[in-house]
Design a protein around this motif. Sequence first.
Motif, PDB file in Angstrom:
ATOM      1  N   GLY A  23      54.317  30.946  19.653  1.00 59.43           N
ATOM      2  CA  GLY A  23      55.170  30.952  18.528  1.00 59.43           C
ATOM      3  C   GLY A  23      56.013  32.025  18.280  1.00 59.43           C
ATOM      4  N   GLY A  24      56.197  32.865  19.381  1.00 57.96           N
ATOM      5  CA  GLY A  24      57.191  33.993  19.395  1.00 57.96           C
ATOM      6  C   GLY A  24      58.170  33.774  20.645  1.00 57.96           C
ATOM      7  N   LEU A  25      58.865  34.431  20.938  1.00 59.55           N
ATOM      8  CA  LEU A  25      59.829  34.720  22.107  1.00 59.55           C
ATOM      9  C   LEU A  25      59.257  35.878  22.895  1.00 59.55           C
ATOM     10  CD1 LEU A  25      62.261  33.527  23.252  1.00 59.55           C
ATOM     11  CD2 LEU A  25      63.598  35.343  22.309  1.00 59.55           C
ATOM     12  N   GLY A  26      58.807  35.265  24.031  1.00 65.05           N
ATOM     13  CA  GLY A  26      58.144  36.296  25.231  1.00 65.05           C
ATOM     14  C   GLY A  26      59.396  36.617  25.867  1.00 65.05           C
ATOM     15  N   PHE A  27      59.074  38.072  26.389  1.00 66.50           N
ATOM     16  CA  PHE A  27      60.041  38.747  27.527  1.00 66.50           C
ATOM     17  C   PHE A  27      58.971  38.990  28.473  1.00 66.50           C
ATOM     18  CE2 PHE A  27      61.911  39.128  23.529  1.00 66.50           C
ATOM     19  CZ  PHE A  27      63.294  39.280  23.780  1.00 66.50           C
ATOM     20  N   LEU A  28      59.238  38.303  29.654  1.00 71.35           N
ATOM     21  CA  LEU A  28      58.557  38.295  30.904  1.00 71.35           C
ATOM     22  C   LEU A  28      59.128  39.084  32.046  1.00 71.35           C
ATOM     23  CD1 LEU A  28      58.280  35.532  29.318  1.00 71.35           C
ATOM     24  CD2 LEU A  28      56.840  34.744  31.570  1.00 71.35           C
ATOM     25  N   VAL A  29      58.145  39.655  32.812  1.00 76.19           N
ATOM     26  CA  VAL A  29      58.755  40.563  33.943  1.00 76.19           C
ATOM     27  C   VAL A  29      57.990  40.190  35.051  1.00 76.19           C
ATOM     28  CG1 VAL A  29      58.972  42.836  34.868  1.00 76.19           C
ATOM     29  CG2 VAL A  29      59.718  42.421  32.514  1.00 76.19           C
ATOM     30  N   GLY A  30      58.243  39.780  36.220  1.00 76.44           N
ATOM     31  CA  GLY A  30      57.529  39.172  37.182  1.00 76.44           C
ATOM     32  C   GLY A  30      56.526  38.115  37.062  1.00 76.44           C
ATOM     33  N   GLY A  31      56.972  37.232  35.812  1.00 71.29           N
ATOM     34  CA  GLY A  31      56.234  36.123  35.569  1.00 71.29           C
ATOM     35  C   GLY A  31      55.175  36.295  34.828  1.00 71.29           C
ATOM     36  N   HIS A  32      55.047  37.802  34.077  1.00 66.72           N
ATOM     37  CA  HIS A  32      54.179  38.039  33.093  1.00 66.72           C
ATOM     38  C   HIS A  32      54.612  38.271  31.694  1.00 66.72           C
ATOM     39  CE1 HIS A  32      50.961  38.090  36.278  1.00 66.72           C
ATOM     40  NE2 HIS A  32      51.598  38.798  37.021  1.00 66.72           N
ATOM     41  N   MET A  33      54.085  38.093  30.761  1.00 66.52           N
ATOM     42  CA  MET A  33      54.698  38.163  29.466  1.00 66.52           C
ATOM     43  C   MET A  33      54.304  40.019  29.163  1.00 66.52           C
ATOM     44  SD  MET A  33      54.691  36.657  25.822  1.00 66.52           S
ATOM     45  CE  MET A  33      53.055  37.273  25.070  1.00 66.52           C
ATOM     46  N   ALA A  34      55.372  40.970  28.816  1.00 65.16           N
ATOM     47  CA  ALA A  34      55.108  42.051  28.706  1.00 65.16           C
ATOM     48  C   ALA A  34      55.032  42.363  26.999  1.00 65.16           C
ATOM     49  CB  ALA A  34      56.312  43.091  29.168  1.00 65.16           C
ATOM     50  N   VAL A  35      56.011  41.623  26.347  1.00 67.01           N
ATOM     51  CA  VAL A  35      56.025  41.882  24.785  1.00 67.01           C
ATOM     52  C   VAL A  35      56.746  40.367  24.247  1.00 67.01           C
ATOM     53  CG1 VAL A  35      56.231  44.333  24.873  1.00 67.01           C
ATOM     54  CG2 VAL A  35      58.371  42.970  24.764  1.00 67.01           C
ATOM     55  N   ALA A  36      56.551  40.312  22.933  1.00 70.11           N
ATOM     56  CA  ALA A  36      57.138  39.107  22.324  1.00 70.11           C
ATOM     57  C   ALA A  36      57.390  39.550  21.027  1.00 70.11           C
ATOM     58  CB  ALA A  36      55.921  37.856  22.453  1.00 70.11           C
ATOM     59  N   ALA A  37      58.452  38.845  20.239  1.00 70.34           N
ATOM     60  CA  ALA A  37      58.640  38.873  18.918  1.00 70.34           C
ATOM     61  C   ALA A  37      58.072  37.840  18.413  1.00 70.34           C
ATOM     62  CB  ALA A  37      60.357  38.934  18.914  1.00 70.34           C
ATOM     63  N   GLY A  38      57.280  38.276  17.433  1.00 66.08           N
ATOM     64  CA  GLY A  38      56.531  37.303  16.653  1.00 66.08           C
ATOM     65  C   GLY A  38      57.160  36.831  15.436  1.00 66.08           C
ATOM     66  N   SER A  39      56.557  36.180  14.641  1.00 61.03           N
ATOM     67  CA  SER A  39      57.385  35.170  13.448  1.00 61.03           C
ATOM     68  C   SER A  39      57.527  36.348  12.430  1.00 61.03           C
ATOM     69  CB  SER A  39      56.717  33.828  13.010  1.00 61.03           C
ATOM     70  OG  SER A  39      55.450  34.316  12.750  1.00 61.03           O
ATOM     71  N   ARG A  40      56.809  37.117  12.053  1.00 64.17           N
ATOM     72  CA  ARG A  40      56.644  37.970  10.963  1.00 64.17           C
ATOM     73  C   ARG A  40      57.320  39.419  11.333  1.00 64.17           C
ATOM     74  NH1 ARG A  40      50.791  36.467  10.291  1.00 64.17           N
ATOM     75  NH2 ARG A  40      50.852  38.147  11.933  1.00 64.17           N
ATOM     76  N   GLY A  41      58.105  39.552  12.262  1.00 59.88           N
ATOM     77  CA  GLY A  41      58.585  41.032  12.596  1.00 59.88           C
ATOM     78  C   GLY A  41      57.717  41.680  13.306  1.00 59.88           C
ATOM     79  N   ASP A  42      56.468  41.056  13.616  1.00 67.96           N
ATOM     80  CA  ASP A  42      55.599  41.959  14.446  1.00 67.96           C
ATOM     81  C   ASP A  42      55.810  41.780  15.995  1.00 67.96           C
ATOM     82  OD1 ASP A  42      54.954  39.126  14.169  1.00 67.96           O
ATOM     83  OD2 ASP A  42      52.846  39.295  14.758  1.00 67.96           O
ATOM     84  N   LEU A  43      55.006  42.664  16.762  1.00 73.42           N
ATOM     85  CA  LEU A  43      55.241  42.653  18.173  1.00 73.42           C
ATOM     86  C   LEU A  43      53.992  42.355  18.976  1.00 73.42           C
ATOM     87  CD1 LEU A  43      57.404  43.489  20.599  1.00 73.42           C
ATOM     88  CD2 LEU A  43      56.107  45.823  20.372  1.00 73.42           C
ATOM     89  N   MET A  44      53.912  41.353  19.672  1.00 72.40           N
ATOM     90  CA  MET A  44      52.729  40.937  20.762  1.00 72.40           C
ATOM     91  C   MET A  44      52.938  41.897  21.888  1.00 72.40           C
ATOM     92  SD  MET A  44      52.400  37.266  19.885  1.00 72.40           S
ATOM     93  CE  MET A  44      54.034  36.907  19.706  1.00 72.40           C
ATOM     94  N   MET A  45      52.155  42.448  22.633  1.00 77.67           N
ATOM     95  CA  MET A  45      52.268  43.304  23.822  1.00 77.67           C
ATOM     96  C   MET A  45      51.062  43.272  24.631  1.00 77.67           C
ATOM     97  SD  MET A  45      52.306  47.160  22.745  1.00 77.67           S
ATOM     98  CE  MET A  45      50.617  47.948  21.863  1.00 77.67           C
ATOM     99  N   ARG A  46      51.127  43.297  25.961  1.00 74.74           N
ATOM    100  CA  ARG A  46      50.229  43.254  26.827  1.00 74.74           C
ATOM    101  C   ARG A  46      49.811  44.698  27.128  1.00 74.74           C
ATOM    102  NH1 ARG A  46      50.475  39.086  31.467  1.00 74.74           N
ATOM    103  NH2 ARG A  46      48.025  38.806  31.768  1.00 74.74           N
ATOM    104  N   VAL A  47      48.569  45.094  27.258  1.00 78.46           N
ATOM    105  CA  VAL A  47      48.001  46.381  27.363  1.00 78.46           C
ATOM    106  C   VAL A  47      47.039  46.455  28.285  1.00 78.46           C
ATOM    107  CG1 VAL A  47      48.538  46.901  25.059  1.00 78.46           C
ATOM    108  CG2 VAL A  47      46.619  46.224  25.700  1.00 78.46           C
ATOM    109  N   ASP A  48      46.868  47.640  29.095  1.00 80.06           N
ATOM    110  CA  ASP A  48      45.793  47.740  30.056  1.00 80.06           C
ATOM    111  C   ASP A  48      44.664  47.727  29.280  1.00 80.06           C
ATOM    112  OD1 ASP A  48      43.974  48.803  31.525  1.00 80.06           O
ATOM    113  OD2 ASP A  48      44.918  50.085  32.655  1.00 80.06           O
ATOM    114  N   PRO A  49      43.704  46.885  29.494  1.00 80.37           N
ATOM    115  CA  PRO A  49      42.315  46.779  28.594  1.00 80.37           C
ATOM    116  C   PRO A  49      41.602  47.909  28.507  1.00 80.37           C
ATOM    117  CG  PRO A  49      42.294  44.893  30.272  1.00 80.37           C
ATOM    118  CD  PRO A  49      43.654  45.615  30.403  1.00 80.37           C
TER     119      PRO A  49
END
Length: 120
Positions: free
Chosen positions: A34-60
């Motif tokens: 439901g967002g626009l993902g930005f991938l580096v090396g084939g992995h999504m790093a961050v994405a723009a969500g629908s409400r101005g929120d940011l989804m991000m991948r993190v080291d667990p």
Amino acid sequence: MAYDVELADRIRDVLETTDDLDVPSEVVEKQMFGGLGFLVGGHMAVAAGSRGDLMMRVDPDRAGALLAERHVEPMVMGGRPAEGWLRVAAEGCLEVDDLRRWVDVGLERVRQLPPKPGKG
């Protein structure tokens, strides 16, 4: 629901000014979750969500510390928290320095992962 176009543009601006990243050859944009993902090396790093929120991948291992910060919460998919993913509310991404920091967290994580086959 569509992603936040203004946030996606702001993420592009941050990525384009990241010193050790060649945006045209290293970053791929893809609509997902439901967002626009930005991938580096084939992995999504961050994405723009629908409400101005940011989804991000993190080291667990860093997730707990990051969750203690304002505007950060677990990324929930299918009713369950997604390990290695966090969501930053729009209020936490308003300033360019804040957005850059969160994008850097996502980039840091994907750089720890091996590139997906055929993705550089």
